[in-house]
Motif scaffolding. Structure first.
Motif: not given
Length: 168
Positions: A107-111, A142-147, A98-102, A153-154
């Protein structure tokens, strides 16, 4: 005045190289010869939501608490938005997942920040397909801006039971 340089950008291999290597990688990932490749690569088997086309996509992954994570900005990720049942070829075995996309930037920046801290700047750049243009770990902002700019995504893949076989 020039805008400030970006702290994090996306890094991708040349498309011609990907097109040349992916068929070989797909073949190896489907086979027992999988150990010839990096142990952190698997093959996603998914179906296009609109086209119904089958995709076999080699991706890097990491295991976390019984689940697998894939870091991507590739357009095919839209096919699993909202969750989907797929299969993966992992270590020569085809498994139901099962795959979930975030896609949530915070959240993605934190990971991503955690993965960069875990691997170190150099290895993280290679594993995550990014370039870090500052002499330190990028900040959360800076990560949020890049995302937001790139769509990083994850995907989280969780094992699901195999469907019952006929006659069981």
């Amino acid at each position: 005045m020039d805008p400030a340089p970006l702290a994090v950008t996306r890094s991708k291999p040349p498309l011609a190289l990907v097109r040349a290597i992916n068929p070989v990688v797909r073949r190896l990932l489907r086979s027992r010869a999988h150990p010839l490749l990096d142990g952190a690569v698997l093959l996603l088997h998914l179906t296009g939501r609109r086209s119904s086309r089958r995709y076999d996509i080699p991706v890097g992954y990491r295991g976390v608490a019984g689940r697998l994570q894939v870091f991507t900005d590739s357009p095919w990720r839209a096919n699993v938005r909202g969750g989907a049942d797929i299969e993966v070829s992992l270590r020569g075995n085809r498994l139901p997942m099962r795959v979930e996309l975030d896609e949530d930037p915070d959240r993605v920046a934190g990971v991503y920040a955690g993965r960069i801290a875990e691997l170190g700047r150099g290895p993280a750049q290679r594993r995550l397909g990014i370039r870090i243009h500052v002499g330190r770990a990028p900040t959360h902002d800076e990560l949020v801006a890049a995302i937001r700019r790139t769509g990083l995504s994850i995907l989280t893949l969780t094992p699901r039971p195999a469907p019952p076989t006929v006659g069981s």
